[in-house]
Every structure is written in C-alpha cells, then in structure tokens.
Design a protein around this motif. Structure first.
Motif, PDB file in Angstrom:
ATOM      1  N   PHE A  89       0.837  -1.204   0.000  1.00 62.73           N
ATOM      2  CA  PHE A  89       0.000   0.000   0.000  1.00 62.73           C
ATOM      3  C   PHE A  89       0.874   1.258   0.000  1.00 62.73           C
ATOM      4  O   PHE A  89       0.586   2.229  -0.701  1.00 62.73           O
ATOM      5  CB  PHE A  89      -0.919   0.019   1.226  1.00 62.73           C
ATOM      6  CG  PHE A  89      -2.094  -0.928   1.159  1.00 62.73           C
ATOM      7  CD1 PHE A  89      -2.215  -1.862   0.143  1.00 62.73           C
ATOM      8  CD2 PHE A  89      -3.083  -0.885   2.125  1.00 62.73           C
ATOM      9  CE1 PHE A  89      -3.304  -2.733   0.089  1.00 62.73           C
ATOM     10  CE2 PHE A  89      -4.174  -1.731   2.086  1.00 62.73           C
ATOM     11  CZ  PHE A  89      -4.283  -2.667   1.067  1.00 62.73           C
ATOM     12  N   VAL A  90       1.945   1.229   0.807  1.00 62.65           N
ATOM     13  CA  VAL A  90       2.882   2.349   0.846  1.00 62.65           C
ATOM     14  C   VAL A  90       3.487   2.582  -0.539  1.00 62.65           C
ATOM     15  O   VAL A  90       3.601   3.717  -1.010  1.00 62.65           O
ATOM     16  CB  VAL A  90       3.983   2.087   1.896  1.00 62.65           C
ATOM     17  CG1 VAL A  90       5.166   3.025   1.699  1.00 62.65           C
ATOM     18  CG2 VAL A  90       3.423   2.232   3.308  1.00 62.65           C
ATOM     19  N   GLY A  91       3.856   1.493  -1.203  1.00 60.66           N
ATOM     20  CA  GLY A  91       4.410   1.627  -2.548  1.00 60.66           C
ATOM     21  C   GLY A  91       3.403   2.188  -3.527  1.00 60.66           C
ATOM     22  O   GLY A  91       3.725   3.083  -4.323  1.00 60.66           O
ATOM     23  N   PRO A 101       8.854  10.297  -7.529  1.00 62.16           N
ATOM     24  CA  PRO A 101       9.616   9.707  -8.639  1.00 62.16           C
ATOM     25  C   PRO A 101       9.586   8.183  -8.568  1.00 62.16           C
ATOM     26  O   PRO A 101       9.976   7.591  -7.553  1.00 62.16           O
ATOM     27  CB  PRO A 101      11.024  10.259  -8.416  1.00 62.16           C
ATOM     28  CG  PRO A 101      10.802  11.560  -7.708  1.00 62.16           C
ATOM     29  CD  PRO A 101       9.618  11.332  -6.817  1.00 62.16           C
ATOM     30  N   ALA A 102       9.112   7.547  -9.638  1.00 58.65           N
ATOM     31  CA  ALA A 102       8.789   6.116  -9.592  1.00 58.65           C
ATOM     32  C   ALA A 102      10.012   5.253  -9.302  1.00 58.65           C
ATOM     33  O   ALA A 102       9.937   4.312  -8.497  1.00 58.65           O
ATOM     34  CB  ALA A 102       8.139   5.697 -10.906  1.00 58.65           C
ATOM     35  N   THR A 109      11.123   1.032  -1.641  1.00 57.76           N
ATOM     36  CA  THR A 109      10.088   0.167  -1.073  1.00 57.76           C
ATOM     37  C   THR A 109      10.515  -1.294  -1.141  1.00 57.76           C
ATOM     38  O   THR A 109      10.267  -2.080  -0.206  1.00 57.76           O
ATOM     39  CB  THR A 109       8.747   0.385  -1.800  1.00 57.76           C
ATOM     40  OG1 THR A 109       8.426   1.776  -1.780  1.00 57.76           O
ATOM     41  CG2 THR A 109       7.626  -0.393  -1.130  1.00 57.76           C
ATOM     42  N   VAL A 110      11.171  -1.683  -2.209  1.00 63.52           N
ATOM     43  CA  VAL A 110      11.716  -3.048  -2.304  1.00 63.52           C
ATOM     44  C   VAL A 110      12.758  -3.261  -1.210  1.00 63.52           C
ATOM     45  O   VAL A 110      12.789  -4.308  -0.533  1.00 63.52           O
ATOM     46  CB  VAL A 110      12.325  -3.292  -3.699  1.00 63.52           C
ATOM     47  CG1 VAL A 110      13.103  -4.605  -3.733  1.00 63.52           C
ATOM     48  CG2 VAL A 110      11.220  -3.291  -4.755  1.00 63.52           C
ATOM     49  N   GLU A 111      13.612  -2.271  -1.007  1.00 66.53           N
ATOM     50  CA  GLU A 111      14.621  -2.378   0.048  1.00 66.53           C
ATOM     51  C   GLU A 111      13.958  -2.428   1.427  1.00 66.53           C
ATOM     52  O   GLU A 111      14.438  -3.105   2.344  1.00 66.53           O
ATOM     53  CB  GLU A 111      15.579  -1.188  -0.026  1.00 66.53           C
ATOM     54  CG  GLU A 111      16.761  -1.262   0.916  1.00 66.53           C
ATOM     55  CD  GLU A 111      17.680  -2.439   0.632  1.00 66.53           C
ATOM     56  OE1 GLU A 111      18.303  -2.943   1.599  1.00 66.53           O
ATOM     57  OE2 GLU A 111      17.772  -2.863  -0.543  1.00 66.53           O
ATOM     58  N   ALA A 112      12.818  -1.747   1.588  1.00 59.49           N
ATOM     59  CA  ALA A 112      12.101  -1.783   2.860  1.00 59.49           C
ATOM     60  C   ALA A 112      11.591  -3.174   3.184  1.00 59.49           C
ATOM     61  O   ALA A 112      11.479  -3.545   4.362  1.00 59.49           O
ATOM     62  CB  ALA A 112      10.931  -0.792   2.832  1.00 59.49           C
ATOM     63  N   ALA A 113      11.280  -3.979   2.155  1.00 57.51           N
ATOM     64  CA  ALA A 113      10.880  -5.364   2.403  1.00 57.51           C
ATOM     65  C   ALA A 113      12.006  -6.117   3.109  1.00 57.51           C
ATOM     66  O   ALA A 113      11.760  -6.923   4.020  1.00 57.51           O
ATOM     67  CB  ALA A 113      10.521  -6.052   1.085  1.00 57.51           C
ATOM     68  N   ARG A 114      13.234  -5.826   2.748  1.00 55.17           N
ATOM     69  CA  ARG A 114      14.379  -6.467   3.403  1.00 55.17           C
ATOM     70  C   ARG A 114      14.528  -5.957   4.841  1.00 55.17           C
ATOM     71  O   ARG A 114      14.823  -6.738   5.748  1.00 55.17           O
ATOM     72  CB  ARG A 114      15.638  -6.205   2.590  1.00 55.17           C
ATOM     73  CG  ARG A 114      15.569  -6.761   1.167  1.00 55.17           C
ATOM     74  CD  ARG A 114      16.889  -6.592   0.419  1.00 55.17           C
ATOM     75  NE  ARG A 114      16.805  -7.210  -0.910  1.00 55.17           N
ATOM     76  CZ  ARG A 114      16.527  -6.558  -2.023  1.00 55.17           C
ATOM     77  NH1 ARG A 114      16.316  -5.244  -1.975  1.00 55.17           N
ATOM     78  NH2 ARG A 114      16.467  -7.185  -3.178  1.00 55.17           N
ATOM     79  N   GLY A 123      11.150  -9.592  -4.340  1.00 58.52           N
ATOM     80  CA  GLY A 123      10.842  -9.728  -5.762  1.00 58.52           C
ATOM     81  C   GLY A 123       9.365  -9.527  -6.040  1.00 58.52           C
ATOM     82  O   GLY A 123       8.989  -8.907  -7.057  1.00 58.52           O
ATOM     83  N   LEU A 124       8.512 -10.036  -5.155  1.00 59.23           N
ATOM     84  CA  LEU A 124       7.067  -9.850  -5.306  1.00 59.23           C
ATOM     85  C   LEU A 124       6.704  -8.370  -5.206  1.00 59.23           C
ATOM     86  O   LEU A 124       5.901  -7.857  -6.003  1.00 59.23           O
ATOM     87  CB  LEU A 124       6.327 -10.652  -4.236  1.00 59.23           C
ATOM     88  CG  LEU A 124       4.805 -10.446  -4.143  1.00 59.23           C
ATOM     89  CD1 LEU A 124       4.131 -10.925  -5.422  1.00 59.23           C
ATOM     90  CD2 LEU A 124       4.244 -11.169  -2.925  1.00 59.23           C
ATOM     91  N   VAL A 125       7.291  -7.671  -4.225  1.00 60.04           N
ATOM     92  CA  VAL A 125       7.039  -6.239  -4.073  1.00 60.04           C
ATOM     93  C   VAL A 125       7.448  -5.495  -5.331  1.00 60.04           C
ATOM     94  O   VAL A 125       6.704  -4.652  -5.853  1.00 60.04           O
ATOM     95  CB  VAL A 125       7.791  -5.692  -2.838  1.00 60.04           C
ATOM     96  CG1 VAL A 125       7.688  -4.162  -2.774  1.00 60.04           C
ATOM     97  CG2 VAL A 125       7.250  -6.314  -1.558  1.00 60.04           C
ATOM     98  N   ASN A 126       8.608  -5.809  -5.851  1.00 63.17           N
ATOM     99  CA  ASN A 126       9.097  -5.157  -7.060  1.00 63.17           C
ATOM    100  C   ASN A 126       8.139  -5.389  -8.231  1.00 63.17           C
ATOM    101  O   ASN A 126       7.780  -4.466  -8.964  1.00 63.17           O
ATOM    102  CB  ASN A 126      10.493  -5.670  -7.401  1.00 63.17           C
ATOM    103  CG  ASN A 126      11.073  -4.983  -8.618  1.00 63.17           C
ATOM    104  OD1 ASN A 126      11.359  -3.788  -8.605  1.00 63.17           O
ATOM    105  ND2 ASN A 126      11.231  -5.742  -9.698  1.00 63.17           N
ATOM    106  N   ALA A 127       7.708  -6.644  -8.400  1.00 61.62           N
ATOM    107  CA  ALA A 127       6.845  -6.986  -9.530  1.00 61.62           C
ATOM    108  C   ALA A 127       5.500  -6.254  -9.458  1.00 61.62           C
ATOM    109  O   ALA A 127       5.003  -5.723 -10.469  1.00 61.62           O
ATOM    110  CB  ALA A 127       6.623  -8.491  -9.581  1.00 61.62           C
TER     111      ALA A 127
END
Length: 439
Positions: A89-91, A101-102, A109-114, A123-127
């Motif tokens: 949702f944050v993403g 900026p996308a 946000t992908v790094e925040a998953a880590r 990878g799911l967040v990125n996709a």
C-alpha cells in the motif's frame, strides 16, 4: 565509510510506515498513538514527515489499494502477512496519489521489504509496484472507505452536500497557523514567513489565521519554539470568536486538552480568569506544555476533572461568565486529518456520545451565570450530535435560548451553524451559542 545508497536510506521510513499501517489497518490501533511511538525512532525530520505523508495517503483510500491487490494477486496477503500488505500500500501510494519519482519509490520500497525481514518477498514487491507503474491503480472512489451505516447517515443529514463531504474528506488539508497576538501581529509574522521562503495567506474572517498550502515541519516555522505561532485549523480558531467572552471574564473550558482553544482565548485576553478541565491527567499535561511554549500566564487553573460528573467539589460555587464545551464527538468532520476515524467508529458509538454530550450540557449549564454564554461545539457533521442535540437541550431548559451566529460560521443547522469539511479550507465543525436568561 561508504554512504548508503538512496534506496537504502529511504527504506527505513517506508518500513516504519508499513508497521504503523499494519497496526492501524489490521489491528485496530490508533494512528495518532502509533505515530507518537514510531516517529521518535527516526532522527531526520524529513523521514518523520515522509512517514506521516505515507500513512495519511494510504488511510485516505485503502479500499483502492485493496482492490489493486485483489485484481493482481490470486491470493492477496492475509493478516499473517500484514506488513507485506501495508508495505505494498505504501508503494502504491507513492505512485498515486503522491506522484513521487517512480524509480526511487520502487527501489526504496523493495529495500524496505528487506528491512522488515521479508527479503524472500522483495521480488514480489518489485513486480507488483512495476505493474502498478505500468497499468495504473483502480480509480479512487471518495465514498468507498466509509462504513455503510455512516455513509447513509451523512447522505440523510446532508443530501445536497454529501458528495462534496466525501470528496473533501480524502483531500489533504492546508496547514492553518494561529499567530500569537501576545508576541506580535499577524502581518508581522507573515513577513517572517516570507523571509523564510514560506508563502501564507491571511483569512478575512479569522483575525489570527494564516493559511499555508502543502506541508512543512512544524519545527521549521519561525519562532514556533518560542511560542510565536501554533498550528490550528480554521474551524477550531473560529471557536474563540463564537464564544467571545467579555474582557476579564470568568471562563470555563470544560474539555480542554490538548489546549489549543484554551491558549487562543488567553492570547486574545490574558486577563481572563480561566479554568481548564480535562478528564485525563496525561492529556492535561499537553495543556500545560502548550501554555508554557506560548508563554501564557495569568489567572489560569488546570484541573483533572470529569466535567460530566455530578460531583463539583472542584468548583468554588462562583458561576462562570462563559463556558466552552468542545464536546467529545464522532470526529466525522476531521476525517481528512484523522482518516482512521472511519475504521474505528461504530454505529453504537453515536448513541453513547449523544448521551454524554447531553449530560455535559446539563451539568455545565448549572455552572453558568445568568446572562452568560455557553458555546457548544463539536468536530462532527452528524445532526444527532449537533442540531438535534441542541434542540433537545433547549426544549428541556427553560432559561436557555440560542444566540445568533453570522453566516461565516457555516450553514444554518437548527439552533446553530455547521461548517462542512473543506468549506473555506477548514474542517467540519458545529457551533451553537447558548445564552442563559438574566436573573
């Protein structure tokens, strides 16, 4: 030492926002409480501001982001994956409505998953964020996130204005400032803002108000720490004008915390003999802190008292010339500032609040001097708490009458006036000026 990459530096505030939103959206916690716990863990004020911005953007339209996940995932994340869900949702919120900026938003946000210990789901967040970037999110529906019972009550109370109420309640509000006239004029403070690169506009109906578009850190306001200015919505600032106590009057603020209206009255007239009550001793500490920052002294008593109680051992017996009852209410007029109100409010709450408001009116009326004024105010837009509440009070109180308020206080609504969210840039607010018959 190698400096962290921009995405790594931006990951922590996004992870903090996801944790706050998990607590609010999925575990029923208060946004205000969760932010109060989480923001101090971030040293950089820009990170704290980002967390607040992200949380508000998500909570204003969570149904839209939920719909995106339902469309794009065969099995959307459940409660056990709450932080993953709220991070997505944050993403989404960064892409739309915030329009950050996308590339940077997605990478951080992908790094925040880590950071959240979900490296295997990065990878799911990125996709999913890349898909949102390509395809766009479902269109926003301002009504979608209101519970059915509350949506219907608003439509019944305000049929011609309901669509505007829903739309304004998801729009970010402007920043309203209240200039402390004990430290200088509004025009002088506006010049200080201009010198600091902050554009502000005076309000023609509110003598102490300045409107600032967008957001900024409160600590960056010139003279804030020294008490030159406060943050207070336009509708709340109008309370001092609606009560308008005589110079040097004996005044009671019955539900005072966190102290903004108490302070405004003293800024207007330091000679008031003012008693401020609040049922919660901890919240009363906020009133102390507000008065200290604003350097307001004088004949002021702060007391931890339940104003609705029949016990009056706190009271000397000398009646008050003016009483401010900013009553506990549904807060339906300030959803754009407290978007979690829609999540937590229940239909049964309204009945309980109406009973409490009626009890407060009856108890406090007995402490008002003949010829005095009681201002009944709420940040609700529901007529049961406002026009109907005051009409019932007048019907059972022979020595009470409704005083007139000008059109600048909003729509005529029974014996009072109602501002609706966004009107004049302010929050939804109700005012009724009740006058006690002279002896």
């Amino acid at each position: 030492m190698t400096a962290p990459s921009p995405s790594a530096a931006g990951a922590r505030p996004r992870a903090v926002a996801a944790r706050v939103l998990d607590a609010v959206l999925l575990r029923g916690r208060s946004l205000r409480v969760e932010l109060a716990k989480s923001l101090p863990t971030l040293e950089d004020p820009r990170d704290r501001a980002l967390v607040e911005t992200l949380c508000f953007a998500v909570l204003r339209q969570p149904g839209r982001f939920e719909a995106a996940l339902s469309n794009w995932m065969p099995k959307p994340p459940g409660r056990r994956d709450g932080e993953l869900k709220t991070l997505l949702f944050v993403g989404f919120a960064q892409l739309d409505p915030l329009g950050l900026p996308a590339h940077a938003a997605v990478a951080s946000t992908v790094e925040a998953a880590r950071v959240l210990g979900r490296r295997h789901q990065a990878g799911l967040v990125n996709a999913l964020l890349r898909r949102a970037q390509r395809e766009g999110l479902p269109p926003a529906s301002p009504e979608a996130d209101w519970p059915d019972w509350l949506r219907e009550r608003i439509r019944a109370d305000w049929p011609a204005q309901a669509a505007a109420i829903f739309a304004e309640s998801v729009a970010p509000p402007p920043l309203w400032l209240r200039v402390n006239r004990q430290q200088g004029s509004r025009d002088a403070y506006r010049e200080r803002l201009t010198a600091a690169g902050i554009e502000a506009r005076p309000d023609p109906d509110l003598a102490d108000a300045l409107r600032v578009e967008g957001t900024l850190a409160v600590a960056s306001l010139p003279g804030f720490t020294a008490g030159a200015v406060s943050v207070q919505d336009a509708a709340a600032q109008a309370v001092a004008d609606a009560l308008a106590p005589p110079a040097g009057a004996r005044v009671l603020d019955a539900c005072a915390a966190p102290g903004g209206k108490t302070a405004h009255l003293l800024e207007r007239d330091p000679g008031l003999r003012l008693t401020a009550l609040d049922i919660d001793p901890k919240r009363l500490e906020a009133v102390h802190a507000t008065l200290r920052r604003l350097q307001l002294r004088g004949d002021v008593r702060l007391m931890a008292v339940d104003a609705a109680s029949a016990r009056d051992d706190w009271w000397s017996g000398e009646p008050f010339d003016a009483v401010l009852l900013d009553a506990p209410c549904s807060a339906t007029g300030i959803v754009r500032r407290q978007p979690d109100v829609r999540l937590h409010r229940r239909a049964a709450d309204i009945e309980a609040l109406v009973k409490l408001q009626a009890r407060l009116l009856d108890v406090l009326w007995a402490k008002l001097a003949p010829g005095g004024v009681l201002l009944y105010a709420t940040c609700s837009i529901l007529k049961a708490e406002n026009a109907a509440q005051v009409e019932a009070f007048l019907a059972r109180t022979p020595d009470a009458s409704a005083g007139a308020l000008p059109e600048t206080f909003g729509h005529a609504s029974g014996p009072g006036r109602q501002r609706l969210p966004g009107e004049g840039g302010g929050d939804g607010f109700f005012y009724a000026r009740l006058v006690k018959a002279a002896a």
